[in-house]
Design an enzyme around this catalytic site. Sequence first.
Site, mmCIF file in Angstrom:
data_model
loop_
_atom_site.group_PDB
_atom_site.id
_atom_site.type_symbol
_atom_site.label_atom_id
_atom_site.label_comp_id
_atom_site.label_asym_id
_atom_site.label_seq_id
_atom_site.Cartn_x
_atom_site.Cartn_y
_atom_site.Cartn_z
ATOM 1 N N ASP A 175 48.746 19.806 50.740
ATOM 2 C CA ASP A 175 48.353 18.394 50.720
ATOM 3 C C ASP A 175 48.521 17.842 49.311
ATOM 4 O O ASP A 175 49.189 18.446 48.467
ATOM 5 C CB ASP A 175 46.913 18.247 51.226
ATOM 6 C CG ASP A 175 46.701 16.957 52.006
ATOM 7 O OD1 ASP A 175 46.799 15.884 51.382
ATOM 8 O OD2 ASP A 175 46.438 17.021 53.215
ATOM 9 N N HIS A 215 43.086 12.936 49.561
ATOM 10 C CA HIS A 215 43.627 13.096 50.910
ATOM 11 C C HIS A 215 43.346 14.482 51.473
ATOM 12 O O HIS A 215 42.916 14.628 52.636
ATOM 13 C CB HIS A 215 45.131 12.812 50.903
ATOM 14 C CG HIS A 215 45.740 12.678 52.258
ATOM 15 N ND1 HIS A 215 46.491 13.660 52.837
ATOM 16 C CD2 HIS A 215 45.714 11.657 53.153
ATOM 17 C CE1 HIS A 215 46.914 13.265 54.029
ATOM 18 N NE2 HIS A 215 46.458 12.051 54.247
ATOM 19 N N SER A 393 47.110 12.338 59.987
ATOM 20 C CA SER A 393 46.620 13.221 58.935
ATOM 21 C C SER A 393 45.398 14.003 59.396
ATOM 22 O O SER A 393 45.133 15.096 58.891
ATOM 23 C CB SER A 393 46.231 12.415 57.691
ATOM 24 O OG SER A 393 47.355 12.001 56.983
#
Length: 535
Positions: A175, A215, A393
């Site tokens: 990520d 994220h 995601s």
Amino acid sequence: MKKLLLIAFFLGSLLGYAQEDAWVYFNDKPNAQTFLDNPLTMLTQRALDRRTAQCIALTVSDAPIEQSYVNQITAAQGIQVKAQSKWLNCLHIRGSFADIQSLIGLPFVNHIKFANHSLNAKMTRPKAIIPVNKQMDVQTTFAYGNSTNQVQMLNAHLLHQQDYTGSGKIIAVLDSGFTAVNTIIPFNRMFNNGLYLGGYNYVGGNTDVFSTHNHGTMTLSCMAGFVDGQLVGTAPDAQYYLFITEDVSSENPVEESYWVQAAEEADRLGVDVITTSLGYFGYDNPSYSYTYADMTGNKAFASQGANIAFSKGMIVIASAGNTGNTVNPHIGVPAEATHVLAVGSVQFDENYSAFSSIGPSFDGRVKPDVMAKGQSATLSNTNGAIVTASGTSFSCPIMAGAVTSFWQAIPWATNQQVVDFVKQSSDRFTSPTNQYGYGIPDFQSALSIAALSVNDAALGRFLVYPNPSNEFIAASFPNGFDTAVLSLYNNLGQMILEQEIISNQQLSINHLTSGMYYYKIKSNSLVQSGKIIKN
């Protein structure tokens, strides 16, 4: 005439000095046998055990790149080495077109591939660079919630009730960063129980993974997060490696190389499942960008790496993408790869999320593969607050954790069998669509399917695999059977293929169109029939 010469000089200058990205591929690995004779110098014991359990042999691709080649490329004029891949035996480099092109004269260089596709055929003036944000966009609200819906939708809670929570399995998360994971409450359980195994920042070239971007924090919380009564991840007892491969400051194909390098490290460390909520399609420099025609399963660099990762015995799970309601609605890299489990998004009521990228792949394969909740998914932000956010995601790690917990329940299964069971349990398995793929898996049903396959072997039955299939089918034989005749029929009952086979012999079905087929296997007095899906 002078004006024309001046323009020609200007174009030449741009081509000569503009910085380009490229991959330089090598001919061989002259010292590979030394490493193959001493595999613990390349791989951990856990990685070797994973391969042994699945009958996967070591190959030259496992050996490291020849260091003398790396040294010579590093020392070449105007060349920066950004990343490397032992699986693909290449370096990701940056430099002027002229400096990169000059490397082709080195005797150990096989070929060079520019990220700017046009440069592979001829020199052209570089296109204007327009910033692109290719990270999976998320829409966050700060309302509290709980994770019941996203877990129960998959019947993953029934895995947990049977004490299948990912224990003994290792997940690598690729990520953009994992800000505050080491300090906030939702990950206390992970650290207190020794479930964090380490990480690396391939973008920064260091071990700092906890202060770069948020994220990865959110995606990780969908699997490992635990706040009693508010959030329970789908694999709360799995172990985790965290790798940063995404550079949030720009969009450049070097990130694909970082991705592959991290996947290779995951292999070395004995990881079971790779999950990645990143996608590659457009880059800041349009010359580097992909088109839908490139989505053929093994063309893009990261897709090649993902397929090799699967061949090493790992399961690779990727977000399908958030472009479903744009002019380019199809899945990107590496979700489009042949052996990647691409995950799309649904809402709380199992209806399709409008933003979820669609299939099929350009070559007609079913994509996305499966679906999970990605709209208003429950997760943790970097303050430790339990919030909701939307995007594939989040459907991706929710699925990845469930797959990992499921694999714990059937430790005898290969990665291919696990993926097959998950797809076969999905609610649209017999009639996949471009939006849903095979649909939403039911992991309790997957357990039942897996149990039946074990019973088949015990009862002296054939096991036909993979199902669904892209390229070939094979059958493992029960003891006492040497050969069998395999016949395939279309939905009109017409025989379209018949061949004598031996156990585990691969039979190509590349020539068949996508859809459902019926098979019959006959050996002596044993006759067995069933269905097979061709992607």
